[in-house]
Design a protein around this motif. Structure first.
Motif, mmCIF file in Angstrom:
data_model
loop_
_atom_site.group_PDB
_atom_site.id
_atom_site.type_symbol
_atom_site.label_atom_id
_atom_site.label_comp_id
_atom_site.label_asym_id
_atom_site.label_seq_id
_atom_site.Cartn_x
_atom_site.Cartn_y
_atom_site.Cartn_z
ATOM 1 N N LEU A 1 3.204 17.067 79.478
ATOM 2 C CA LEU A 1 4.455 17.742 79.143
ATOM 3 C C LEU A 1 4.628 19.014 79.976
ATOM 4 O O LEU A 1 5.729 19.310 80.466
ATOM 5 N N PHE A 2 3.557 19.761 80.160
ATOM 6 C CA PHE A 2 3.611 20.984 80.973
ATOM 7 C C PHE A 2 3.983 20.670 82.424
ATOM 8 O O PHE A 2 4.795 21.373 83.025
ATOM 9 N N VAL A 3 3.398 19.622 82.980
ATOM 10 C CA VAL A 3 3.710 19.244 84.361
ATOM 11 C C VAL A 3 5.181 18.865 84.479
ATOM 12 O O VAL A 3 5.882 19.289 85.401
ATOM 13 N N GLY A 4 5.680 18.087 83.521
ATOM 14 C CA GLY A 4 7.085 17.702 83.536
ATOM 15 C C GLY A 4 8.007 18.901 83.385
ATOM 16 O O GLY A 4 9.029 19.002 84.074
ATOM 17 N N PHE A 5 7.646 19.818 82.501
ATOM 18 C CA PHE A 5 8.457 21.019 82.323
ATOM 19 C C PHE A 5 8.462 21.867 83.590
ATOM 20 O O PHE A 5 9.507 22.402 83.988
ATOM 21 N N ASN A 6 7.326 21.984 84.240
ATOM 22 C CA ASN A 6 7.241 22.764 85.474
ATOM 23 C C ASN A 6 8.090 22.134 86.576
ATOM 24 O O ASN A 6 8.740 22.840 87.349
ATOM 25 N N MET A 7 8.103 20.803 86.658
ATOM 26 C CA MET A 7 8.943 20.132 87.649
ATOM 27 C C MET A 7 10.421 20.374 87.361
ATOM 28 O O MET A 7 11.214 20.606 88.276
ATOM 29 N N MET A 8 10.781 20.354 86.070
ATOM 30 C CA MET A 8 12.175 20.572 85.700
ATOM 31 C C MET A 8 12.614 22.007 85.984
ATOM 32 O O MET A 8 13.684 22.235 86.544
ATOM 33 N N GLN A 9 11.772 22.992 85.640
ATOM 34 C CA GLN A 9 12.169 24.381 85.879
ATOM 35 C C GLN A 9 12.227 24.691 87.362
ATOM 36 O O GLN A 9 13.057 25.475 87.796
ATOM 37 N N SER A 10 11.390 24.057 88.173
ATOM 38 C CA SER A 10 11.442 24.319 89.605
ATOM 39 C C SER A 10 12.714 23.738 90.229
ATOM 40 O O SER A 10 13.176 24.221 91.251
ATOM 41 N N THR A 11 13.283 22.713 89.590
ATOM 42 C CA THR A 11 14.548 22.169 90.059
ATOM 43 C C THR A 11 15.663 23.193 89.906
ATOM 44 O O THR A 11 16.489 23.367 90.799
ATOM 45 N N PHE A 12 15.670 23.895 88.782
ATOM 46 C CA PHE A 12 16.735 24.862 88.517
ATOM 47 C C PHE A 12 16.489 26.213 89.172
ATOM 48 O O PHE A 12 17.424 26.858 89.636
ATOM 49 N N THR A 13 15.251 26.673 89.212
ATOM 50 C CA THR A 13 14.967 28.020 89.712
ATOM 51 C C THR A 13 14.560 28.048 91.177
ATOM 52 O O THR A 13 14.670 29.073 91.829
ATOM 53 N N GLY A 14 14.046 26.939 91.688
ATOM 54 C CA GLY A 14 13.565 26.910 93.063
ATOM 55 C C GLY A 14 12.159 27.469 93.209
ATOM 56 O O GLY A 14 11.619 27.518 94.304
ATOM 57 N N PHE A 15 11.533 27.901 92.112
ATOM 58 C CA PHE A 15 10.179 28.452 92.153
ATOM 59 C C PHE A 15 9.207 27.412 91.622
ATOM 60 O O PHE A 15 9.342 26.917 90.509
ATOM 61 N N CYS A 16 8.217 27.088 92.444
ATOM 62 C CA CYS A 16 7.180 26.136 92.054
ATOM 63 C C CYS A 16 5.828 26.758 92.383
ATOM 64 O O CYS A 16 5.515 26.975 93.563
ATOM 65 N N PRO A 17 5.012 27.071 91.363
ATOM 66 C CA PRO A 17 3.727 27.720 91.624
ATOM 67 C C PRO A 17 2.824 26.964 92.601
ATOM 68 O O PRO A 17 2.271 27.576 93.517
ATOM 69 N N PRO A 18 2.661 25.624 92.487
ATOM 70 C CA PRO A 18 1.833 24.952 93.490
ATOM 71 C C PRO A 18 2.442 25.012 94.895
ATOM 72 O O PRO A 18 1.721 25.105 95.880
ATOM 73 N N GLY A 19 3.759 24.964 94.984
ATOM 74 C CA GLY A 19 4.413 25.078 96.284
ATOM 75 C C GLY A 19 4.147 26.424 96.928
ATOM 76 O O GLY A 19 3.890 26.525 98.128
ATOM 77 N N TRP A 20 4.209 27.457 96.120
ATOM 78 C CA TRP A 20 3.894 28.804 96.603
ATOM 79 C C TRP A 20 2.440 28.852 97.092
ATOM 80 O O TRP A 20 2.153 29.414 98.144
ATOM 81 N N LEU A 21 1.539 28.236 96.323
ATOM 82 C CA LEU A 21 0.121 28.236 96.702
ATOM 83 C C LEU A 21 -0.099 27.465 97.995
ATOM 84 O O LEU A 21 -0.850 27.922 98.875
ATOM 85 N N PHE A 22 0.556 26.307 98.143
ATOM 86 C CA PHE A 22 0.411 25.534 99.375
ATOM 87 C C PHE A 22 0.904 26.325 100.578
ATOM 88 O O PHE A 22 0.306 26.283 101.650
ATOM 89 N N LYS A 23 2.007 27.047 100.411
ATOM 90 C CA LYS A 23 2.525 27.861 101.512
ATOM 91 C C LYS A 23 1.560 28.988 101.854
ATOM 92 O O LYS A 23 1.354 29.309 103.024
ATOM 93 N N ARG A 24 0.957 29.583 100.832
ATOM 94 C CA ARG A 24 -0.014 30.655 101.071
ATOM 95 C C ARG A 24 -1.279 30.129 101.763
ATOM 96 O O ARG A 24 -1.938 30.865 102.495
ATOM 97 N N LEU A 25 -1.604 28.860 101.517
ATOM 98 C CA LEU A 25 -2.767 28.245 102.157
ATOM 99 C C LEU A 25 -2.479 27.805 103.588
ATOM 100 O O LEU A 25 -3.372 27.345 104.290
ATOM 101 N N GLY A 26 -1.215 27.944 104.020
ATOM 102 C CA GLY A 26 -0.882 27.657 105.407
ATOM 103 C C GLY A 26 -0.184 26.343 105.662
ATOM 104 O O GLY A 26 0.045 25.983 106.816
ATOM 105 N N MET A 27 0.151 25.592 104.627
ATOM 106 C CA MET A 27 0.879 24.338 104.835
ATOM 107 C C MET A 27 2.307 24.648 105.263
ATOM 108 O O MET A 27 2.880 25.656 104.874
#
Length: 120
Positions: A84-110
């Motif tokens: 449920l948490f994963v689904g909620f995080n995917m839904m909120q990132s759709t509306f806000t544009g903020f995704c914690p794993p996406g931010w982490l991947f960018k910080r790691l150099g992807m």
């Protein structure tokens, strides 16, 4: 035995040990996340194409949903809260544009798909 199959067997052993380590769910979750991030980086090195942030997010989300579903089926039904948490995080990132794993991947150099296309 290949390196990949050794990691799968290690993960399966980790899942079996969760029943005996019920008080350390957070530690096991952190270890599992570290395993997933390492797995994603190894897949990136194996593939001929460059793994982008967007593709990595789909991979991470699908692995998290599959793993939490299996854990809720075979270990404890409370793991369905993680699904449920994963689904909620995917839904909120759709509306806000903020995704914690996406931010982490960018910080790691992807690189994002746009950055990869610009480089070509």
């Amino acid at each position: 035995m290949s390196n990949f199959s050794e990691k799968i067997l290690f993960f399966w052993g980790l899942v079996k040990r969760i029943k005996t380590l019920e008080n350390t769910y957070q530690l096991l979750l952190i270890k599992f996340m570290a395993f997933i991030f390492k797995f994603i980086t190894e897949i990136t090195n194996i593939q001929e194409t460059t793994m982008s942030v967007e593709r990595s997010l789909f991979l991470l989300a699908s692995v998290m949903v599959i793993a939490s579903t299996l854990l809720s089926m075979y270990v404890n039904t409370n793991w369905s809260w993680f699904t449920l948490f994963v689904g909620f995080n995917m839904m909120q990132s759709t509306f806000t544009g903020f995704c914690p794993p996406g931010w982490l991947f960018k910080r790691l150099g992807m690189k994002t798909e746009a950055q990869i296309c610009q480089a070509k």
